[in-house]
Design an enzyme around this catalytic site. Structure first.
Site, PDB file in Angstrom:
ATOM      1  N   GLY A 170       0.808  -1.220   0.000  1.00 42.50           N
ATOM      2  CA  GLY A 170       0.000   0.000   0.000  1.00 42.50           C
ATOM      3  C   GLY A 170       0.837   1.263   0.000  1.00 42.50           C
ATOM      4  O   GLY A 170       0.328   2.346   0.175  1.00 42.50           O
ATOM      5  N   CYS A 171       2.140   1.106  -0.166  1.00 46.11           N
ATOM      6  CA  CYS A 171       2.990   2.286  -0.199  1.00 46.11           C
ATOM      7  C   CYS A 171       3.507   2.486  -1.622  1.00 46.11           C
ATOM      8  O   CYS A 171       3.855   1.524  -2.297  1.00 46.11           O
ATOM      9  CB  CYS A 171       4.190   2.115   0.720  1.00 46.11           C
ATOM     10  SG  CYS A 171       3.733   1.632   2.375  1.00 46.11           S
ATOM     11  N   GLN A 172       3.587   3.765  -2.049  1.00 41.58           N
ATOM     12  CA  GLN A 172       4.183   4.039  -3.354  1.00 41.58           C
ATOM     13  C   GLN A 172       5.687   3.834  -3.270  1.00 41.58           C
ATOM     14  O   GLN A 172       6.333   3.417  -4.207  1.00 41.58           O
ATOM     15  CB  GLN A 172       3.867   5.468  -3.769  1.00 41.58           C
ATOM     16  CG  GLN A 172       3.603   5.570  -5.250  1.00 41.58           C
ATOM     17  CD  GLN A 172       3.347   7.002  -5.666  1.00 41.58           C
ATOM     18  OE1 GLN A 172       4.247   7.844  -5.652  1.00 41.58           O
ATOM     19  NE2 GLN A 172       2.126   7.290  -6.056  1.00 41.58           N
ATOM     20  N   SER A 173       6.217   4.125  -2.070  1.00 44.71           N
ATOM     21  CA  SER A 173       7.624   3.834  -1.835  1.00 44.71           C
ATOM     22  C   SER A 173       7.679   2.498  -1.100  1.00 44.71           C
ATOM     23  O   SER A 173       6.707   2.073  -0.510  1.00 44.71           O
ATOM     24  CB  SER A 173       8.221   4.939  -0.970  1.00 44.71           C
ATOM     25  OG  SER A 173       7.358   5.235   0.109  1.00 44.71           O
TER      26      SER A 173
END
Ligand SMILES: Cc1ncc(COP(=O)(O)O)c(C=O)c1O
Lengths: 140, 412
Positions: free
Chosen positions: A50-53
């Site tokens: 769920g993280c872009q990073s």
């Protein structure tokens, strides 16, 4: 220190900044100083979804206290993790489970709390609490 | 109802007054909206059409005997004709209203399930929006057909010799975007269509990124299917169109069952309605369909030649300014490209730059732009993407460059 004490300290520190630049610069610097996770834990099963990073989190329990280490490939995300780790690490699992996270709003990072924001702060908190729940069941 | 007035000459300051959202402040700073490739902004003229619809003639269409229903039906069908004219389709029944590009692609992919068999091949380009590759993968799973990929080069251009080599008698369908959303490359679809047709393959072009910048002529292109979304062309979300050649639309089975798409129903058998209704089951997005037409009116009043010329100026201005920044790497350097710039700076994560730019009121996209295969090609987690429309300005680019430099300083 209790979780609440640490949160108060952080709120105090952030209250010194009266603009977003200083606040973000501080987070970036915190990110740079984050004690890194042992590379052997930087694996797929330590990644928070769920993280872009990319965010990796690892937990250990020592003396009934949970210790977190983490890393990210984005520096602002790392700064946020550094703050979370300061709050949650070295605490009893029960305290971690029961802790609230209103302080994030109070230090002017509310925008990062939106569940739809792709930085995954919400998933990160959830993950830290999941570890705490797992250790709590071991203690019971 | 034509609420769109002519724009005498291209004047960006006049144009900007049409867009109420451009007056907004974000985090106390004037909004600089450079995420147009994701969704464009809506001019007052189109907003007025939406308000007018709900204020004056909101009704279900095609089945009412009453006046409101008739007015709504007329406006909706007039809009279909506007779209037909805009894309120069031979017939208005070749224009199918969809909920957007994704819907149009799925409609065609689903229709081809009944036309394909084991051994058939589908070609897709390496530049595709990855969510649009999924319908073809599903189609191949259902039919036993095989999916093959037309590769790209370092500049982000399709390698046409490889495309030529992939084509054969088994190729039944080619899917390619007109313009890549991640890199802005304009693909040589004329060439691709002609070559594919020589093998009897049908071609579906994804026009999601092209329609905001140019005016495709579907007859001249001789394309079999063309899809787009209104929300990238100054229209509302949740509406788009599928153009299909009459012979293809007749050959494909209906996509969904429901009201509107039937001629006669008994429990034994249903006969389907004629085109375009065969593909428009259920109550459609009536207001959206009407506003889509108004958005095209608006764009045409400004003129696509003037738009293209101005946007190319923005592109070269921004490319020049960005290139002066140390550590700048621009992805997608095709000779033919639109006003989209994908880039990274040194080892800074795109997410960090995007976050800092947002604090300064600047909206850009960061991430893989739904084009994971392209990011894999360059071996990067993502890029920062700035995409311009005709209502953006060089002054905004200056603000963006200054903000970017500040972000780089903070993050280094
Ligand atoms: C090339 C391309 N195809 C398809 C889509 C999907 O469009 P929609 O979400 O409107 O269906 C997009 C949107 O980003 C796009 O850029």
């Amino acid at each position: 220190m209790t979780i609440e004490d640490v949160q108060k300290d952080i709120i105090d520190e952030f209250s010194m900044f009266d603009n977003w630049e200083d606040r973000y610069q501080y987070m970036i610097d915190l990110g740079k100083s984050l004690p890194l996770i042992d590379p052997k834990f930087k694996t797929e099963d330590h990644i928070i979804k769920g993280c872009q990073s990319k965010v990796w989190v690892h937990a250990d329990m020592d003396d009934d206290k949970v210790k977190f280490t983490a890393d990210s490939d984005a520096i602002i995300t790392k700064g946020i993790i550094a703050i979370l780790i300061r709050v949650f690490s070295n605490q009893h699992p029960k305290a971690i489970i029961e802790a609230n996270t209103d302080f994030i709003d109070q230090i002017g990072l509310k925008e990062h709390l939106s569940p739809t924001r792709a930085n995954g702060l919400v998933s990160m908190i959830k993950q830290l609490k999941m570890y705490a729940i797992a250790y709590q069941t071991q203690l019971n | 109802m034509n609420l769109v007035k002519e724009h005498a000459a291209f004047d960006v300051e006049t144009i900007r007054k049409d867009f109420p959202i451009l007056k907004r402040k974000i985090n106390g700073k004037p909004l600089v909206y450079f995420d147009n490739a994701a969704t464009s902004q809506t001019p007052q003229q189109v907003i007025d059409v939406i308000v007018d619809y709900y204020s004056n003639y909101n009704a279900n269409i095609h089945r009412g005997v009453h006046s409101l229903s008739q007015e709504a039906t007329d406006a909706y069908e007039q809009s279909r004709q506007k779209i037909q004219k805009h894309f120069n389709a031979a017939h208005s029944h070749e224009i199918i209203f969809t909920s957007g590009t994704t819907h149009g692609i799925n409609l065609v992919a689903s229709g081809f399930s009944s036309l394909l068999k084991v051994g058939d091949e589908i070609l897709v380009s390496a530049l595709e929006h990855h969510s649009n590759i999924v319908p073809w993968q599903m189609l191949c799973e259902r039919t036993g057909a095989e999916l093959k990929v037309i590769p790209m080069n370092e500049a982000g251009e399709l390698i046409l010799s490889e495309f030529d080599a992939l084509l054969n008698e088994n190729t039944k369908l080619v899917f390619v975007n007109h313009i890549s959303n991640a890199l802005g490359t304009i693909n040589p679809i004329e060439y691709i269509i002609e070559k594919a047709h020589a093998y009897g393959a049908a071609v579906l072009v994804d026009g999601a990124q092209s329609c905001p910048h140019l005016k495709p002529d579907v007859q001249k292109l001789n394309v079999d299917f063309y899809v787009c979304s209104a929300h990238k062309i100054c229209g509302p979300t949740g509406i788009g169109m599928l153009y299909g050649k009459e012979k293809w639309l007749k050959a494909l089975p209906p996509y969904q069952g429901g009201g509107e798409m039937i001629a006669e129903v008994t429990f034994e058998k249903t006969s389907y309605a004629d085109l375009p209704h065969k593909f428009e089951a259920g109550t459609p997005n009536v207001c959206g369909g009407i506003a889509f037409g108004a958005a095209l009116d608006y764009m045409n009043a400004i003129g696509f030649n003037a738009i293209a010329k101005y946007e190319q100026e923005l592109l070269s201005y921004a490319t020049g300014k960005l290139s002066e920044i140390e550590g700048m790497k621009i992805y997608g350097t095709a000779k033919e490209k639109t006003s989209v710039i994908s880039f990274n700076v040194g080892n800074i994560h795109p997410y960090d730059i995007g976050t800092i730019l947002d604090k300064m009121g600047i909206a850009v996209r960061t991430g893989h732009h739904c084009a994971q295969p392209i990011m894999d090609y360059y071996q990067i987690p993502g890029t920062i993407r700035a995409s311009f429309m005709f209502y953006n300005t060089k002054e905004e680019i200056d603000v963006f460059i200054a903000a970017l430099k500040k972000a780089i300083m903070m993050l280094s």
